[in-house]
Design a protein around this motif. Sequence first.
Motif, PDB file in Angstrom:
ATOM      1  N   GLN A 293      31.983  37.425  42.690  1.00  0.00           N
ATOM      2  CA  GLN A 293      32.519  36.175  43.214  1.00  0.00           C
ATOM      3  C   GLN A 293      33.997  36.130  42.866  1.00  0.00           C
ATOM      4  OE1 GLN A 293      29.518  33.563  41.286  1.00  0.00           O
ATOM      5  NE2 GLN A 293      29.090  32.811  43.354  1.00  0.00           N
ATOM      6  N   ILE A 294      34.790  35.632  43.784  1.00  0.00           N
ATOM      7  CA  ILE A 294      36.233  35.618  43.585  1.00  0.00           C
ATOM      8  C   ILE A 294      36.603  34.560  42.565  1.00  0.00           C
ATOM      9  CG2 ILE A 294      38.482  35.390  44.701  1.00  0.00           C
ATOM     10  CD1 ILE A 294      36.841  37.811  45.602  1.00  0.00           C
ATOM     11  N   ASN A 295      37.333  34.996  41.547  1.00  0.00           N
ATOM     12  CA  ASN A 295      37.837  34.069  40.533  1.00  0.00           C
ATOM     13  C   ASN A 295      39.017  33.301  41.127  1.00  0.00           C
ATOM     14  OD1 ASN A 295      39.544  33.078  38.360  1.00  0.00           O
ATOM     15  ND2 ASN A 295      38.229  34.234  36.966  1.00  0.00           N
ATOM     16  N   GLY A 296      38.912  31.994  41.130  1.00  0.00           N
ATOM     17  CA  GLY A 296      39.942  31.167  41.759  1.00  0.00           C
ATOM     18  C   GLY A 296      41.331  31.405  41.204  1.00  0.00           C
ATOM     19  N   ALA A 297      41.416  31.660  39.897  1.00  0.00           N
ATOM     20  CA  ALA A 297      42.724  31.863  39.265  1.00  0.00           C
ATOM     21  C   ALA A 297      43.298  33.236  39.603  1.00  0.00           C
ATOM     22  CB  ALA A 297      42.593  31.696  37.751  1.00  0.00           C
ATOM     23  N   ALA A 298      42.434  34.266  39.524  1.00  0.00           N
ATOM     24  CA  ALA A 298      42.913  35.627  39.757  1.00  0.00           C
ATOM     25  C   ALA A 298      43.007  35.960  41.237  1.00  0.00           C
ATOM     26  CB  ALA A 298      41.988  36.625  39.060  1.00  0.00           C
ATOM     27  N   ALA A 299      42.243  35.242  42.059  1.00  0.00           N
ATOM     28  CA  ALA A 299      42.227  35.423  43.514  1.00  0.00           C
ATOM     29  C   ALA A 299      41.639  36.763  43.944  1.00  0.00           C
ATOM     30  CB  ALA A 299      43.630  35.278  44.103  1.00  0.00           C
ATOM     31  N   ASN A 300      41.080  37.540  43.007  1.00  0.00           N
ATOM     32  CA  ASN A 300      40.411  38.783  43.373  1.00  0.00           C
ATOM     33  C   ASN A 300      39.423  39.174  42.283  1.00  0.00           C
ATOM     34  OD1 ASN A 300      41.675  40.937  41.484  1.00  0.00           O
ATOM     35  ND2 ASN A 300      43.473  39.868  42.328  1.00  0.00           N
ATOM     36  N   THR A 301      38.535  40.069  42.603  1.00  0.00           N
ATOM     37  CA  THR A 301      37.562  40.605  41.652  1.00  0.00           C
ATOM     38  C   THR A 301      37.672  42.116  41.647  1.00  0.00           C
ATOM     39  OG1 THR A 301      36.008  38.776  41.931  1.00  0.00           O
ATOM     40  CG2 THR A 301      35.102  40.846  41.118  1.00  0.00           C
ATOM     41  N   LEU A 302      37.682  42.719  40.461  1.00  0.00           N
ATOM     42  CA  LEU A 302      37.799  44.167  40.321  1.00  0.00           C
ATOM     43  C   LEU A 302      36.416  44.817  40.372  1.00  0.00           C
ATOM     44  CD1 LEU A 302      39.578  46.675  39.728  1.00  0.00           C
ATOM     45  CD2 LEU A 302      39.146  46.241  37.287  1.00  0.00           C
ATOM     46  N   VAL A 303      36.279  45.826  41.214  1.00  0.00           N
ATOM     47  CA  VAL A 303      35.061  46.629  41.305  1.00  0.00           C
ATOM     48  C   VAL A 303      35.420  48.044  40.891  1.00  0.00           C
ATOM     49  CG1 VAL A 303      33.218  47.483  42.798  1.00  0.00           C
ATOM     50  CG2 VAL A 303      34.231  45.221  43.227  1.00  0.00           C
ATOM     51  N   GLU A 304      34.695  48.576  39.904  1.00  0.00           N
ATOM     52  CA  GLU A 304      34.949  49.940  39.439  1.00  0.00           C
ATOM     53  C   GLU A 304      33.758  50.821  39.815  1.00  0.00           C
ATOM     54  OE1 GLU A 304      37.708  49.947  35.604  1.00  0.00           O
ATOM     55  OE2 GLU A 304      35.805  48.914  35.235  1.00  0.00           O
ATOM     56  N   LEU A 305      34.073  51.940  40.439  1.00  0.00           N
ATOM     57  CA  LEU A 305      33.065  52.890  40.887  1.00  0.00           C
ATOM     58  C   LEU A 305      33.296  54.233  40.205  1.00  0.00           C
ATOM     59  CD1 LEU A 305      30.789  53.756  42.917  1.00  0.00           C
ATOM     60  CD2 LEU A 305      32.646  54.402  44.469  1.00  0.00           C
ATOM     61  N   ALA A 306      32.296  54.707  39.456  1.00  0.00           N
ATOM     62  CA  ALA A 306      32.369  56.019  38.816  1.00  0.00           C
ATOM     63  C   ALA A 306      31.800  57.057  39.772  1.00  0.00           C
ATOM     64  CB  ALA A 306      31.588  56.020  37.511  1.00  0.00           C
ATOM     65  N   VAL A 307      32.614  58.030  40.182  1.00  0.00           N
ATOM     66  CA  VAL A 307      32.184  59.091  41.084  1.00  0.00           C
ATOM     67  C   VAL A 307      31.990  60.367  40.272  1.00  0.00           C
ATOM     68  CG1 VAL A 307      32.829  60.526  43.058  1.00  0.00           C
ATOM     69  CG2 VAL A 307      33.329  58.077  43.074  1.00  0.00           C
ATOM     70  N   GLY A 308      30.806  60.966  40.404  1.00  0.00           N
ATOM     71  CA  GLY A 308      30.474  62.154  39.641  1.00  0.00           C
ATOM     72  C   GLY A 308      31.152  63.408  40.167  1.00  0.00           C
TER      73      GLY A 308
END
Length: 558
Positions: A293-308
């Motif tokens: 969910q988008i944080n109103g203050a940060a205006a974005n959410t970080l998604v981290e994907l580990a690729v093998g």
Amino acid sequence: MRIISEDYVDGIVEYAISSEEYARYAGTTTNFINDKYAAVYVPLSRIPEKLIGSIAYSVIPKLFALLDLVSLEEMGVIRLQSSPLSLKGSGVLLGFVDTGIDYLNPMFQNADKTTRIVSIWDQTIVNMQASPDIFYYGTEYTKDQINAAIQSETPLSIVPSIDEIGHGTTLAGLAGGFTDVTADFYGAAQLSEYLIVKLKPSKTNVRTYFGVPDDVPCYSENDIMFGIAYLVNMAKKLNRPIAICIGLGTNQGSHEGLGPLNDLISNYSTQVGAAIIIAVGNEGNARHHFFGQINGAAANTLVELAVGENENNFSIELWGNTPGTYSIDIISPSGEYIPRIPARIGEFRNIRFIFDDTTIYVDYVIVEAQTGDELILIRFRNPAPGIWKFRVYGSKITSGFHLWLPVRGFISDKTVFVSPNQFTTITDPGNNLSAITATAYNPINQSLFLEASRGYTRYEQVNPDLAAPGVNIYTPLPGGQHGLASGTSLAAALMTGISALLLEWGIVRGNDRSMDTYQIKKYLIRGVKRNPALTYPNREWGYGTVDIYGTFESLRGE
């Protein structure tokens, strides 16, 4: 033959759409599935790089994997069979759309060594004279042909259809395999007969588009739709009720029970005498789902994907809940930065990373045709190992977004989200609200199968429906062997056998001649067993563990 040729790309269309829309496929081969959907076969040379936008996302067939590869007493089957009701599935058909069947196995034969299989439609065996009954491809084998093969010293010269993988044989055996006292094996609906569809593998061109490895069993949505239509049509022709098991799943799609295959299943689920049972999948602890969910203050959410290391090509789907509109930026493991890609209709990017030697295709579908929600399709080519980062941005109004990696088997177990969410991991078509959806548990210690997908649907509709045994289940295997196996498709197969018992009681014996999938679901829910420490329905267990004897006890007011 365009239906099987690799020079043609498969598509799924609603032919009841406007004549202007349908005209886009002029000159292609059309193969009608039912009164709403058709498959079209388009020359590969006509397919543009920017595929989505040129056509709707739902036109591209989704790719499905096999979901896996006990206790009848636990489910009340033994008590029911030995009670005055003595239900064993007589007069009912068991239908499977899967990897085929080992028709030579004695558990699929009567006491006189004749087959219990009414027909096998093998989509993999080329037949240039294929009839409309089998949609102009594959080969159909009748009961007479199967009986002749059983009696022959060279059975495969008569019926060359075999189950090389064994998944279909296992599920069919659990649902209704004939009693094998020497192996201490008992199927749920031992007097039922079978209709079998052996799926052909998906074409290389669609595998390549989504990045599915060539050596993994993989099946196309349109072939599954044709298979289900064949089973329903045959049951109508024979005027017999049918319980259909679907032990396949995909992480593609909106995870809310929509799309062509789901629509087809919903339609057939309302037909009297039909029960459709679907496994929920084994994605619960796969780390293939992210919810943000988008944080109103940060205006974005970080998604981290580990690729093998040495990961194959693959795709990710981001689905944004309405009314939000979402967009992304990308940071590669080496730090290359792709600025935020604006959320515009028809936005498409072909991004080549210099230091990571990776190409990413990004398709924005602002209003996806089947759902009305936003889809961002992200396709990796030659993915560099390490941590990939996506920042997801929202509009002024947001209501959450989901990302899904491919299902187990389509991707290595080393490529995962760093901060995954185990819920909303039911594979499609297991999110279908009309069918009966089955999760798995261990009947010995009453614990949920660790890998079982968890609900609910993306918009919080209740799924799964019920739990059945699916951990360390003693199962039949090809070649007359037996062994232990676990998975939600095993639970679905057992639930299919139980549904056949209800169809015998309701349709064949005339106690409820209006019985369809929805009613069977309600009958089963009435008899469930529940843990008093839990609240029902819930995301893991649905309405409880199935107990068919308990269902009949509920009917007499106990």
